[in-house]
Design a protein around this motif. Structure first.
Motif, PDB file in Angstrom:
ATOM      1  N   PRO A  51       0.816  -1.227   0.000  1.00 43.42           N
ATOM      2  CA  PRO A  51       0.000   0.000   0.000  1.00 43.42           C
ATOM      3  C   PRO A  51       0.843   1.268   0.000  1.00 43.42           C
ATOM      4  O   PRO A  51       0.482   2.259  -0.646  1.00 43.42           O
ATOM      5  CB  PRO A  51      -0.821  -0.136   1.291  1.00 43.42           C
ATOM      6  CG  PRO A  51      -0.932  -1.605   1.506  1.00 43.42           C
ATOM      7  CD  PRO A  51       0.399  -2.150   1.087  1.00 43.42           C
ATOM      8  N   GLY A  52       1.974   1.239   0.718  1.00 45.60           N
ATOM      9  CA  GLY A  52       2.839   2.411   0.740  1.00 45.60           C
ATOM     10  C   GLY A  52       3.421   2.714  -0.629  1.00 45.60           C
ATOM     11  O   GLY A  52       3.546   3.878  -1.027  1.00 45.60           O
ATOM     12  N   ASN A  54       2.009   1.842  -3.499  1.00 47.65           N
ATOM     13  CA  ASN A  54       0.893   2.324  -4.327  1.00 47.65           C
ATOM     14  C   ASN A  54       0.579   3.786  -4.023  1.00 47.65           C
ATOM     15  O   ASN A  54       0.212   4.552  -4.923  1.00 47.65           O
ATOM     16  CB  ASN A  54      -0.342   1.453  -4.096  1.00 47.65           C
ATOM     17  CG  ASN A  54      -0.235   0.097  -4.778  1.00 47.65           C
ATOM     18  OD1 ASN A  54       0.260  -0.004  -5.893  1.00 47.65           O
ATOM     19  ND2 ASN A  54      -0.701  -0.952  -4.121  1.00 47.65           N
ATOM     20  N   ASP A  55       0.733   4.166  -2.761  1.00 47.79           N
ATOM     21  CA  ASP A  55       0.529   5.575  -2.397  1.00 47.79           C
ATOM     22  C   ASP A  55       1.584   6.457  -3.060  1.00 47.79           C
ATOM     23  O   ASP A  55       1.297   7.588  -3.461  1.00 47.79           O
ATOM     24  CB  ASP A  55       0.598   5.750  -0.874  1.00 47.79           C
ATOM     25  CG  ASP A  55      -0.624   5.189  -0.167  1.00 47.79           C
ATOM     26  OD1 ASP A  55      -1.652   4.969  -0.836  1.00 47.79           O
ATOM     27  OD2 ASP A  55      -0.545   4.966   1.065  1.00 47.79           O
ATOM     28  N   THR A  56       2.804   5.932  -3.180  1.00 44.93           N
ATOM     29  CA  THR A  56       3.868   6.687  -3.839  1.00 44.93           C
ATOM     30  C   THR A  56       3.563   6.884  -5.311  1.00 44.93           C
ATOM     31  O   THR A  56       3.827   7.954  -5.874  1.00 44.93           O
ATOM     32  CB  THR A  56       5.215   5.954  -3.684  1.00 44.93           C
ATOM     33  OG1 THR A  56       5.543   5.866  -2.290  1.00 44.93           O
ATOM     34  CG2 THR A  56       6.326   6.697  -4.417  1.00 44.93           C
ATOM     35  N   LYS A  58       0.600   7.134  -6.628  1.00 43.89           N
ATOM     36  CA  LYS A  58      -0.418   8.190  -6.693  1.00 43.89           C
ATOM     37  C   LYS A  58       0.204   9.564  -6.435  1.00 43.89           C
ATOM     38  O   LYS A  58      -0.173  10.557  -7.075  1.00 43.89           O
ATOM     39  CB  LYS A  58      -1.512   7.912  -5.664  1.00 43.89           C
ATOM     40  CG  LYS A  58      -2.332   6.667  -5.957  1.00 43.89           C
ATOM     41  CD  LYS A  58      -3.360   6.417  -4.852  1.00 43.89           C
ATOM     42  CE  LYS A  58      -4.154   5.140  -5.116  1.00 43.89           C
ATOM     43  NZ  LYS A  58      -5.115   4.847  -4.022  1.00 43.89           N
ATOM     44  N   ALA A  59       1.152   9.609  -5.500  1.00 43.48           N
ATOM     45  CA  ALA A  59       1.809  10.882  -5.187  1.00 43.48           C
ATOM     46  C   ALA A  59       2.595  11.398  -6.388  1.00 43.48           C
ATOM     47  O   ALA A  59       2.567  12.591  -6.710  1.00 43.48           O
ATOM     48  CB  ALA A  59       2.729  10.713  -3.980  1.00 43.48           C
ATOM     49  N   SER A  62       0.306  12.746  -9.013  1.00 45.48           N
ATOM     50  CA  SER A  62      -0.305  14.028  -8.634  1.00 45.48           C
ATOM     51  C   SER A  62       0.603  15.222  -8.918  1.00 45.48           C
ATOM     52  O   SER A  62       0.161  16.373  -8.836  1.00 45.48           O
ATOM     53  CB  SER A  62      -0.675  14.013  -7.149  1.00 45.48           C
ATOM     54  OG  SER A  62       0.492  14.074  -6.336  1.00 45.48           O
ATOM     55  N   SER A  83       5.987  14.946  -0.737  1.00 44.57           N
ATOM     56  CA  SER A  83       5.007  13.866  -0.906  1.00 44.57           C
ATOM     57  C   SER A  83       5.682  12.545  -1.227  1.00 44.57           C
ATOM     58  O   SER A  83       5.061  11.486  -1.168  1.00 44.57           O
ATOM     59  CB  SER A  83       4.013  14.223  -2.016  1.00 44.57           C
ATOM     60  OG  SER A  83       4.688  14.481  -3.237  1.00 44.57           O
TER      61      SER A  83
END
Length: 205
Positions: A51-52, A54-56, A58-59, A62, A83
């Motif tokens: 998950p971490g 995957n968050d990267t 998305k970051a 963005s 971010s």
């Protein structure tokens, strides 16, 4: 408290105080002890590491608007601990690789993808830094892109082609968009290969 006792206490405190003639604030100046940042242990479970990552992804995605707006200084800050944290990325990536089954094709692909990602991320950081310097030389002016939208995440190759066009090649945003898109693409490939390796291991059990 008697005056003598107060005087003795004050003298004792002064003797034990850190020498601080400028009355500076902070952990060292107030306690005499160096501040040591406590290491935060990374999870070892892939279900917590993925998950971490995957968050990267998305970051990173963005950050597209910062590129289009030519805000390279802010973009650099976001890539250097804002971010996105390159050091945390390395730690999480290697921690995930340690949990993958040895000898599988997907694990090999994940290892190669992560190696390439680190290289692409370093190239992206360098491209952003160069664009920031160029922007300062140009007075911070940003020409309007001759494109409605360039989506580096779905068309990294197209952005790279546009960078070769004489009319667009001088726009630093194009090369940064291409580099950003390439970085995201490789990170996604790493996560996908890691997922495949984990699923293959589960199915073999």
């Amino acid at each position: 408290m008697p005056v003598a006792a107060v005087t003795a206490l004050t003298t004792s405190q002064a003797a034990n105080a850190v020498y601080n003639p400028l009355n500076l604030k902070g952990t060292f100046w107030e306690t005499g002890e160096l501040y040591v940042k406590k290491d935060t242990a990374l999870p070892s479970d892939p279900d917590e590491l993925l998950p971490g990552l995957n968050d990267t992804i998305k970051a990173l995605e963005s950050l597209n608007d910062l590129v289009l707006d030519g805000k390279f200084d802010e973009l650099s800050r976001q890539l250097r601990g804002g971010s996105v944290s390159e050091s945390q990325l390395r730690l999480r990536g290697y921690a995930l690789l340690d949990q993958l089954p040895e000898g599988s094709k997907s694990t090999y692909l994940a290892e190669q993808a992560f190696r390439v990602f680190l290289n692409r991320f370093a190239n992206l950081d360098a491209a952003v830094e160069a664009a920031a310097r160029q922007s300062k030389l140009d007075g911070g002016l940003v020409e309007t892109l001759g494109l409605a939208v360039v989506s580096p995440f779905g068309a990294a190759n197209e952005a790279a082609k546009i960078a070769q066009e004489p009319s667009m090649g001088s726009d630093a945003r194009i090369s940064v968009l291409a580099s950003l898109g390439d970085t995201v693409k490789v990170l996604k490939a790493f996560v996908k290969a890691a997922n495949n390796a984990l699923k293959a291991e589960e199915q073999s059990q």
